[in-house]
Design a protein around this motif. Structure first.
Motif, PDB file in Angstrom:
ATOM      1  N   SER A 176       0.829  -1.209   0.000  1.00 56.82           N
ATOM      2  CA  SER A 176       0.000   0.000   0.000  1.00 56.82           C
ATOM      3  C   SER A 176       0.858   1.252   0.000  1.00 56.82           C
ATOM      4  O   SER A 176       0.533   2.247  -0.670  1.00 56.82           O
ATOM      5  CB  SER A 176      -0.923   0.002   1.223  1.00 56.82           C
ATOM      6  OG  SER A 176      -1.830  -1.091   1.179  1.00 56.82           O
ATOM      7  N   ALA A 177       1.964   1.209   0.741  1.00 53.85           N
ATOM      8  CA  ALA A 177       2.851   2.367   0.781  1.00 53.85           C
ATOM      9  C   ALA A 177       3.469   2.618  -0.594  1.00 53.85           C
ATOM     10  O   ALA A 177       3.522   3.763  -1.069  1.00 53.85           O
ATOM     11  CB  ALA A 177       3.944   2.149   1.832  1.00 53.85           C
ATOM     12  N   ALA A 178       3.926   1.538  -1.244  1.00 55.68           N
ATOM     13  CA  ALA A 178       4.544   1.679  -2.561  1.00 55.68           C
ATOM     14  C   ALA A 178       3.554   2.224  -3.580  1.00 55.68           C
ATOM     15  O   ALA A 178       3.904   3.058  -4.434  1.00 55.68           O
ATOM     16  CB  ALA A 178       5.096   0.331  -3.015  1.00 55.68           C
ATOM     17  N   ALA A 179       2.302   1.764  -3.488  1.00 57.08           N
ATOM     18  CA  ALA A 179       1.275   2.224  -4.434  1.00 57.08           C
ATOM     19  C   ALA A 179       1.001   3.716  -4.279  1.00 57.08           C
ATOM     20  O   ALA A 179       0.592   4.387  -5.236  1.00 57.08           O
ATOM     21  CB  ALA A 179      -0.014   1.426  -4.224  1.00 57.08           C
ATOM     22  N   SER A 180       1.224   4.232  -3.071  1.00 56.38           N
ATOM     23  CA  SER A 180       0.986   5.657  -2.826  1.00 56.38           C
ATOM     24  C   SER A 180       2.250   6.489  -3.026  1.00 56.38           C
ATOM     25  O   SER A 180       2.235   7.708  -2.823  1.00 56.38           O
ATOM     26  CB  SER A 180       0.450   5.864  -1.400  1.00 56.38           C
ATOM     27  OG  SER A 180       1.436   5.536  -0.433  1.00 56.38           O
ATOM     28  N   GLY A 181       3.355   5.802  -3.395  1.00 60.48           N
ATOM     29  CA  GLY A 181       4.595   6.505  -3.627  1.00 60.48           C
ATOM     30  C   GLY A 181       5.294   6.972  -2.372  1.00 60.48           C
ATOM     31  O   GLY A 181       6.081   7.932  -2.412  1.00 60.48           O
ATOM     32  N   ARG A 182       5.022   6.298  -1.255  1.00 62.71           N
ATOM     33  CA  ARG A 182       5.615   6.691   0.020  1.00 62.71           C
ATOM     34  C   ARG A 182       6.317   5.514   0.673  1.00 62.71           C
ATOM     35  O   ARG A 182       6.058   4.359   0.339  1.00 62.71           O
ATOM     36  CB  ARG A 182       4.539   7.230   0.968  1.00 62.71           C
ATOM     37  CG  ARG A 182       3.943   8.560   0.550  1.00 62.71           C
ATOM     38  CD  ARG A 182       2.783   8.958   1.429  1.00 62.71           C
ATOM     39  NE  ARG A 182       1.597   8.149   1.140  1.00 62.71           N
ATOM     40  CZ  ARG A 182       0.416   8.329   1.733  1.00 62.71           C
ATOM     41  NH1 ARG A 182       0.278   9.268   2.633  1.00 62.71           N
ATOM     42  NH2 ARG A 182      -0.612   7.564   1.412  1.00 62.71           N
ATOM     43  N   SER A 183       7.186   5.799   1.615  1.00 61.88           N
ATOM     44  CA  SER A 183       7.770   4.753   2.438  1.00 61.88           C
ATOM     45  C   SER A 183       6.728   4.295   3.457  1.00 61.88           C
ATOM     46  O   SER A 183       5.697   4.966   3.643  1.00 61.88           O
ATOM     47  CB  SER A 183       9.009   5.283   3.173  1.00 61.88           C
ATOM     48  OG  SER A 183       8.620   6.253   4.141  1.00 61.88           O
ATOM     49  N   VAL A 184       6.975   3.175   4.112  1.00 60.57           N
ATOM     50  CA  VAL A 184       6.039   2.697   5.128  1.00 60.57           C
ATOM     51  C   VAL A 184       5.909   3.718   6.243  1.00 60.57           C
ATOM     52  O   VAL A 184       4.806   3.990   6.740  1.00 60.57           O
ATOM     53  CB  VAL A 184       6.493   1.330   5.684  1.00 60.57           C
ATOM     54  CG1 VAL A 184       5.640   0.929   6.880  1.00 60.57           C
ATOM     55  CG2 VAL A 184       6.402   0.264   4.599  1.00 60.57           C
ATOM     56  N   ALA A 185       7.023   4.323   6.666  1.00 57.38           N
ATOM     57  CA  ALA A 185       6.969   5.328   7.729  1.00 57.38           C
ATOM     58  C   ALA A 185       6.106   6.511   7.320  1.00 57.38           C
ATOM     59  O   ALA A 185       5.309   7.025   8.127  1.00 57.38           O
ATOM     60  CB  ALA A 185       8.382   5.789   8.080  1.00 57.38           C
ATOM     61  N   GLU A 186       6.228   6.942   6.069  1.00 55.37           N
ATOM     62  CA  GLU A 186       5.407   8.054   5.578  1.00 55.37           C
ATOM     63  C   GLU A 186       3.953   7.630   5.456  1.00 55.37           C
ATOM     64  O   GLU A 186       3.034   8.413   5.745  1.00 55.37           O
ATOM     65  CB  GLU A 186       5.934   8.526   4.231  1.00 55.37           C
ATOM     66  CG  GLU A 186       7.303   9.197   4.309  1.00 55.37           C
ATOM     67  CD  GLU A 186       7.923   9.395   2.938  1.00 55.37           C
ATOM     68  OE1 GLU A 186       8.799  10.268   2.811  1.00 55.37           O
ATOM     69  OE2 GLU A 186       7.538   8.666   1.989  1.00 55.37           O
ATOM     70  N   PHE A 187       3.719   6.396   5.032  1.00 54.85           N
ATOM     71  CA  PHE A 187       2.355   5.882   4.881  1.00 54.85           C
ATOM     72  C   PHE A 187       1.635   5.833   6.222  1.00 54.85           C
ATOM     73  O   PHE A 187       0.435   6.108   6.310  1.00 54.85           O
ATOM     74  CB  PHE A 187       2.401   4.486   4.248  1.00 54.85           C
ATOM     75  CG  PHE A 187       1.051   3.863   4.026  1.00 54.85           C
ATOM     76  CD1 PHE A 187       0.252   4.259   2.972  1.00 54.85           C
ATOM     77  CD2 PHE A 187       0.576   2.867   4.873  1.00 54.85           C
ATOM     78  CE1 PHE A 187      -1.001   3.690   2.761  1.00 54.85           C
ATOM     79  CE2 PHE A 187      -0.663   2.291   4.673  1.00 54.85           C
ATOM     80  CZ  PHE A 187      -1.463   2.703   3.615  1.00 54.85           C
ATOM     81  N   LEU A 188       2.378   5.487   7.282  1.00 51.82           N
ATOM     82  CA  LEU A 188       1.773   5.424   8.612  1.00 51.82           C
ATOM     83  C   LEU A 188       1.740   6.781   9.301  1.00 51.82           C
ATOM     84  O   LEU A 188       0.899   7.009  10.169  1.00 51.82           O
ATOM     85  CB  LEU A 188       2.571   4.448   9.499  1.00 51.82           C
ATOM     86  CG  LEU A 188       2.592   2.984   9.090  1.00 51.82           C
ATOM     87  CD1 LEU A 188       3.492   2.192  10.023  1.00 51.82           C
ATOM     88  CD2 LEU A 188       1.194   2.388   9.079  1.00 51.82           C
ATOM     89  N   GLY A 189       2.623   7.687   8.911  1.00 53.43           N
ATOM     90  CA  GLY A 189       2.850   8.924   9.652  1.00 53.43           C
ATOM     91  C   GLY A 189       1.856  10.030   9.392  1.00 53.43           C
ATOM     92  O   GLY A 189       0.704   9.799   8.990  1.00 53.43           O
ATOM     93  N   ASP A 190       2.345  11.275   9.587  1.00 61.16           N
ATOM     94  CA  ASP A 190       1.465  12.444   9.588  1.00 61.16           C
ATOM     95  C   ASP A 190       0.690  12.616   8.289  1.00 61.16           C
ATOM     96  O   ASP A 190      -0.440  13.100   8.293  1.00 61.16           O
ATOM     97  CB  ASP A 190       2.305  13.710   9.847  1.00 61.16           C
ATOM     98  CG  ASP A 190       2.908  13.709  11.245  1.00 61.16           C
ATOM     99  OD1 ASP A 190       2.399  12.971  12.104  1.00 61.16           O
ATOM    100  OD2 ASP A 190       3.891  14.437  11.463  1.00 61.16           O
ATOM    101  N   GLY A 191       1.281  12.227   7.175  1.00 62.15           N
ATOM    102  CA  GLY A 191       0.585  12.399   5.913  1.00 62.15           C
ATOM    103  C   GLY A 191      -0.169  11.166   5.464  1.00 62.15           C
ATOM    104  O   GLY A 191      -0.722  11.140   4.360  1.00 62.15           O
ATOM    105  N   GLY A 192      -0.202  10.134   6.302  1.00 61.51           N
ATOM    106  CA  GLY A 192      -0.847   8.882   5.926  1.00 61.51           C
ATOM    107  C   GLY A 192      -1.974   8.480   6.865  1.00 61.51           C
ATOM    108  O   GLY A 192      -2.892   9.266   7.116  1.00 61.51           O
ATOM    109  N   LEU A 193      -1.880   7.258   7.384  1.00 61.63           N
ATOM    110  CA  LEU A 193      -2.956   6.737   8.225  1.00 61.63           C
ATOM    111  C   LEU A 193      -3.205   7.602   9.456  1.00 61.63           C
ATOM    112  O   LEU A 193      -4.344   7.748   9.889  1.00 61.63           O
ATOM    113  CB  LEU A 193      -2.628   5.301   8.661  1.00 61.63           C
ATOM    114  CG  LEU A 193      -2.631   4.233   7.573  1.00 61.63           C
ATOM    115  CD1 LEU A 193      -2.356   2.859   8.179  1.00 61.63           C
ATOM    116  CD2 LEU A 193      -3.954   4.212   6.810  1.00 61.63           C
ATOM    117  N   ALA A 194      -2.162   8.163  10.020  1.00 63.00           N
ATOM    118  CA  ALA A 194      -2.327   8.995  11.212  1.00 63.00           C
ATOM    119  C   ALA A 194      -3.235  10.183  10.937  1.00 63.00           C
ATOM    120  O   ALA A 194      -3.988  10.626  11.814  1.00 63.00           O
ATOM    121  CB  ALA A 194      -0.967   9.477  11.713  1.00 63.00           C
ATOM    122  N   GLN A 195      -3.186  10.703   9.703  1.00 60.14           N
ATOM    123  CA  GLN A 195      -3.988  11.867   9.347  1.00 60.14           C
ATOM    124  C   GLN A 195      -5.481  11.554   9.344  1.00 60.14           C
ATOM    125  O   GLN A 195      -6.314  12.448   9.464  1.00 60.14           O
ATOM    126  CB  GLN A 195      -3.552  12.388   7.976  1.00 60.14           C
ATOM    127  CG  GLN A 195      -4.071  13.756   7.625  1.00 60.14           C
ATOM    128  CD  GLN A 195      -3.477  14.261   6.316  1.00 60.14           C
ATOM    129  OE1 GLN A 195      -3.170  13.488   5.420  1.00 60.14           O
ATOM    130  NE2 GLN A 195      -3.299  15.567   6.209  1.00 60.14           N
TER     131      GLN A 195
END
Length: 244
Positions: free
Chosen positions: A183-202
């Motif tokens: 899922s992170a790769a599909a969004s063009g982000r690292s796993v940390a970015e996918f989970l972080g402020d701009g991802g699931l956390a948001q």
């Protein structure tokens, strides 16, 4: 956390090194932990382990099922195989059945018992690519609710804990990084970015994901007499991603 609350801790799992690491943490907190390498898909082995624990201390008061199985997230129905769809459903629910049946017979005597389970927000979310995960999460929550009804006459409570993705889980050695890699790769982000402020956390009201410590604190509370009136319910640790 359980050790700090005064519990005698018994750890069972697949990987001896990880068991030993947690046992060292328990000892450092002033507690005691016995470890056993057990395959949760071997029902006889789980039954024998539970019988051994009960025989050594008289009963089992608390059981926390934190078993997980690697599964697919991010693949839509058109590309999802039946095997991948069924993997979390079969894996998660089988382990819940096996462990709950093994411990329940040793609970509810002189002291009330508590069975704690874990699910995920997928039980309530309407998102693409999480068919197996969402169905398995809903199944775990239903299992916990129905089991609570069965065990209540014996004074045994069953409570499900529903955290979101755990922000510090990859650092703790879980497979969270691998789980969200697609899922992170599909969004063009690292796993940390996918989970972080701009991802699931948001997507949470608190703009952050839960930590392992917060989940542990909640589990210890739910297992204590302070939560003695709670059963057949879900403790929502999604940070507000889901509002009950």
């Amino acid at each position: 956390m359980f050790a700090r609350e005064g519990a005698r801790v018994f750890l069972a799992g697949r990987t001896q090194a990880k068991l030993d690491a947690v046992a060292r943490d328990v000892a450092a907190a002033g507690g005691r932990a016995d470890v056993a390498q057990v395959d949760v898909f071997d029902q006889r082995a789980v039954d024998e382990h539970a019988e051994g624990v009960a025989a050594s201390v008289g009963s089992i008061d608390i059981a926390l099922n934190a078993v997980s199985v690697m599964h697919d997230q991010g693949t839509p129905l058109a590309d999802l195989s039946l095997e991948e769809f069924m993997r979390p459903i079969q894996g998660f629910l089988q382990t819940l059945f096996v462990t709950s049946k093994a411990v329940a017979r040793h609970m509810g005597g002189n002291r009330p018992g508590v069975v704690l389970t874990l699910s995920e927000p997928g039980a309530r979310l309407a998102l693409p690519g999480i068919l197996g995960d969402g169905v398995s999460a809903a199944g775990k929550e239903a299992f916990s609710r129905l089991l609570a009804a069965e065990l209540a006459p014996r004074g045994i409570r069953v409570v499900d804990i529903r955290p979101h993705a755990v922000v510090d889980a990859p650092a703790a050695g879980s497979y969270t990084g691998e789980l969200f890699a697609k899922s992170a790769a599909a969004s063009g982000r690292s796993v940390a970015e996918f989970l972080g402020d701009g991802g699931l956390a948001q997507g949470t009201l608190l703009n952050r994901l839960p930590t392992l410590s917060e989940i542990a604190e909640t589990a210890a509370f739910l297992a204590s007499d302070r939560a003695g009136a709670m059963t057949a319910t879900i403790a929502n640790l999604s940070g507000g991603a889901l509002v009950d």
